[in-house]
Design an enzyme around this catalytic site. Sequence first.
Site, PDB file in Angstrom:
ATOM      1  N   GLU A   1      -2.705 -14.100 -12.442  1.00 31.03           N
ATOM      2  CA  GLU A   1      -1.931 -13.525 -11.392  1.00 31.03           C
ATOM      3  C   GLU A   1      -1.432 -14.839 -10.504  1.00 31.03           C
ATOM      4  O   GLU A   1      -1.033 -14.872  -9.584  1.00 31.03           O
ATOM      5  CB  GLU A   1      -2.988 -12.662 -10.319  1.00 31.03           C
TER       6      GLU A   1
ATOM      7  N   CYS B   1      -0.152  -5.030 -15.633  1.00 27.97           N
ATOM      8  CA  CYS B   1      -0.386  -4.178 -14.700  1.00 27.97           C
ATOM      9  C   CYS B   1       0.286  -4.084 -13.516  1.00 27.97           C
ATOM     10  O   CYS B   1       0.008  -3.268 -12.310  1.00 27.97           O
ATOM     11  CB  CYS B   1      -2.090  -3.843 -14.523  1.00 27.97           C
TER      12      CYS B   1
ATOM     13  N   ARG C   1     -11.236  -2.645 -11.859  1.00 31.59           N
ATOM     14  CA  ARG C   1     -11.081  -4.038 -11.415  1.00 31.59           C
ATOM     15  C   ARG C   1     -12.273  -4.140 -10.281  1.00 31.59           C
ATOM     16  O   ARG C   1     -12.087  -3.167  -9.607  1.00 31.59           O
ATOM     17  CB  ARG C   1      -9.782  -4.122 -11.063  1.00 31.59           C
TER      18      ARG C   1
ATOM     19  N   ARG D   1      -7.638   0.343  -9.630  1.00 30.87           N
ATOM     20  CA  ARG D   1      -7.930  -0.430  -8.361  1.00 30.87           C
ATOM     21  C   ARG D   1      -8.957   0.384  -7.552  1.00 30.87           C
ATOM     22  O   ARG D   1      -8.911   1.320  -7.398  1.00 30.87           O
ATOM     23  CB  ARG D   1      -6.886  -0.435  -7.484  1.00 30.87           C
TER      24      ARG D   1
ATOM     25  N   HIS E   1       0.859  -1.339  -0.005  1.00 35.07           N
ATOM     26  CA  HIS E   1      -0.095  -0.064  -0.041  1.00 35.07           C
ATOM     27  C   HIS E   1       0.951   1.267  -0.048  1.00 35.07           C
ATOM     28  O   HIS E   1       0.559   2.248  -0.872  1.00 35.07           O
ATOM     29  CB  HIS E   1      -0.989   0.223   1.261  1.00 35.07           C
TER      30      HIS E   1
ATOM     31  N   ASN F   1       2.775  -8.923  -9.548  1.00 31.18           N
ATOM     32  CA  ASN F   1       2.857  -8.658  -8.118  1.00 31.18           C
ATOM     33  C   ASN F   1       2.380 -10.090  -7.422  1.00 31.18           C
ATOM     34  O   ASN F   1       3.175 -10.749  -6.677  1.00 31.18           O
ATOM     35  CB  ASN F   1       2.032  -7.653  -7.689  1.00 31.18           C
ATOM     36  N   ASP F   2       1.367 -10.518  -8.049  1.00 28.07           N
ATOM     37  CA  ASP F   2       0.898 -11.754  -7.464  1.00 28.07           C
ATOM     38  C   ASP F   2       1.317 -12.962  -8.050  1.00 28.07           C
ATOM     39  O   ASP F   2       1.667 -14.043  -7.529  1.00 28.07           O
ATOM     40  CB  ASP F   2      -0.704 -12.061  -7.635  1.00 28.07           C
TER      41      ASP F   2
ATOM     42  N   GLY G   1      -0.850  -9.790 -13.658  1.00 24.10           N
ATOM     43  CA  GLY G   1      -0.594  -8.937 -12.270  1.00 24.10           C
ATOM     44  C   GLY G   1       0.769  -9.822 -11.821  1.00 24.10           C
ATOM     45  O   GLY G   1       0.558 -10.752 -10.886  1.00 24.10           O
TER      46      GLY G   1
HETATM   47  C1  PEP Z   1      -0.721  -7.674  -9.380  1.00 25.46           C
HETATM   48  O1  PEP Z   1      -0.956  -8.527  -8.538  1.00 25.46           O
HETATM   49  O2  PEP Z   1       0.194  -7.609 -10.236  1.00 25.46           O
HETATM   50  C2  PEP Z   1      -1.753  -6.622  -9.248  1.00 25.46           C
HETATM   51  C3  PEP Z   1      -1.438  -5.397 -10.103  1.00 25.46           C
HETATM   52  O3  PEP Z   1      -2.749  -6.474  -8.479  1.00 25.46           O
HETATM   53  P1  PEP Z   1      -2.851  -6.128  -6.931  1.00 25.46           P
HETATM   54  O4  PEP Z   1      -1.252  -5.584  -6.737  1.00 25.46           O
HETATM   55  O5  PEP Z   1      -3.629  -5.009  -6.580  1.00 25.46           O
HETATM   56  O6  PEP Z   1      -2.560  -7.229  -6.195  1.00 25.46           O
HETATM   57 MG    MG Z   2      -2.862  -9.037  -7.779  1.00 27.02          MG
END
Ligand code: PEP
Ligand code: MG
Length: 758
Positions: free
Chosen positions: A638, A710, A542, A495, A401, A662-663, A660
Amino acid sequence: MAVVWLDDVRADDLDLVGGKGASLGELTGAGLPVPPGFVVTASTYRAFIEDAGIDDELFAAVEVDHEDSAALQAAHETAHDLIMETPMPDDVREEILDAYRSVGEGDSFVAVRSSATAEDLPDASFAGQQETFLNITEEDLLDRVKECWASLFSERAIYYRNRKGFPHDKVDIAVVVQQMVDAEKSGVMFTRHPSTGKKEIIIEAAWGLGEAVVSGTVSPDNYVVSRETGEVETATIADKKTMCVRDEETGETVMRDVPNDHRHERVLTDDEVSRLLELGELVEDHYESPQDVEWAVYDGEVYMLQSRPITTIAEGDDGEEGESDSGSSRAAATGDDVLIRGLGASPGIASGRARIVTKLDHLDQVAEGDIIVTEMTMPDMVPAMKRAAGIVTDEGGMTSHAAIVSRELGVPAVVGTGDGTKTLEDGEIITIDGDKGTIREGEEPEEKQRQPVEEARPKTPVKPMTATEVKVNVSIPEAAERAAATGADGVGLLRIEHMVLTLGKTPERFIEQNGERAYVDEIVSGVREAAEEFYPRPVRVRTLDAPTDEFRQLEGGENEPREHNPMLGYRGIRRGLDNPSVFRLELQAFRRLFDMGYDNLEVMFPLVNDAEDVLRAKEHMREAGIDPEKREWGVMIETPAAALCIEELADAGIDFASFGTNDLTQYTLAVDRNNEHVADIYDELHPAVLKLIGDTIETCREVGVKTSICGQAGSKPKMVQFLVDKGVSSISANIDAVRDVQHEVKRVEQRLLLDSVR
Ligand code: PEP
Ligand code: MG
């Protein structure tokens, strides 16, 4: 006189013919090739409402609370019906029809375009808010003129004027009626490089009518032409899948697939490039300033459809010193005075007083220019984060965050320091470097401190100069304006978690206390801010994806399930499908936005695993009144499962798949993305992650599904190189990275092109 001919209009007739009319008149007068036509003047509209006595009723009807979407919709309907149902006086009808019959052959197809008198106000968002109708004949002409008048009172226009405090009765509207150029090819041209001011002409070109290029629905060819030598320096040929054409039978404008043999064909001949160069020189000389021109080719002739100044290239900036980069040479924070290190999460260097904020403390202790030092930021810290000069956290990674919000606020941040709240002392002066991830003692001289976002922002809203679209991520609605100013091609991920978490209550508790309607209203209002800023550029919104530990901190959080590992738990689409009461309302909010005219929205589902998830989500979309066949929608990739099941997801009907990372990285490598203890092995460029991404893109290209990224990794040059090589359709980056990503994408595309001819 209800109408004036473009031949008789000049630039200073703005009040009479609106911005578009004045510009076309000026070009016609300068001897440039403009399709013939006339303007139904703004005074004709004014006389129409005043003589019929509907003016007071009209303006009173639109004085509504613009945050109340039901009121907004009712206001629009009243105003629209008033205008459409009031008859046009006979003399005005005759004059317009007479003028029409003198255009072209007498039964031509014409374009009918609104030209509001306030359209060219400095705030460009006014532009494009009113209607344009193409391929109109005598039969519909008068109705279309009235539709243009009524479009002054679309929900978006009322909302926009009310929000900006712009009086409704101060805006008039003229209507340009102009012979249609049944374009074989069309596009835009900049007479200087729009961000560096360099003396070269940049042309974007695609097949068919220009609407597809201007609205960004097709990736055009891109030509860079030297104004000194007239040589085409680079020509980047895009894969042009669709084109906008006139349907021979109905006369309506429709999208068609580009025939296979034309998709990869270069649009402009050398002669056409030379003619455009010549016209570009003429129009720039005429206005004595760099111009952004819309043009079309019909029957071998090049026509000019519109010209606007590129106002923000600095005076005398001819770009001779080469393209500026966004400034990476900065004072190194590597000396002995480094107190502590973490991850550079939001770029920039800032000095200020460290303000240790524990969860129990009051945030009003944070003064303007302080540096917040905290375990982890939370949604209710955002007002304080806006005041702060910098942010330091103990916990969290690049996708936490704190990192996401700091980047969007343009505040330098270092996250995951481990024990910053213990090591740093409250009140001491520190300097943080959000690139290198260091925190040093003492103050940096003023000139060495940098707020990154202002610098990173291009000087003008740059049109896409790359075949791969470059979009931007948005999480806080307030950042939408800054995000739009980057010139990005749209929002690749909007988001809604932040909008929901700032309610201070779990969605269930909020709905219990305030009702379903209030929850829908909150989402409508947050999403609309971005949809409005970017219109007509696409915005991918989303549905909710917040883990239970984030909800637990809110009022009502005590009812959240207790999970050992929330990242692997009850979140994303699995929660939405298991308990659709909240999910349904999010889709209803999107439906309302579609109804309000935000046809630039696209719907995206998070954390899907397989086709079953997707088919169930699709059914919910239908139930909410969103037609999946008509709207663009897709999923996040993800989990490895989603990547491995991509063919089935495509069969389920998705239009796009967005990585995604990040996940995807945490689930592929089994590394918690928010755990600073394993941050050094969290690697989005790991071969396993890249293999999943590369294979998914390949399959998507075969089955015609668009791909995007993203996750945070979309802002990294290495990932950009990999994705463009593989043929990704778009990349969505952080606000501060958009410009660099645009350059990087362009570099890779040019290399690919060179490789293909060598
Ligand atoms: C991700 O998982 O890359 C993503 C963009 O979603 P978030 O960061 O909100 O989980
Ligand atoms: Mg994600």
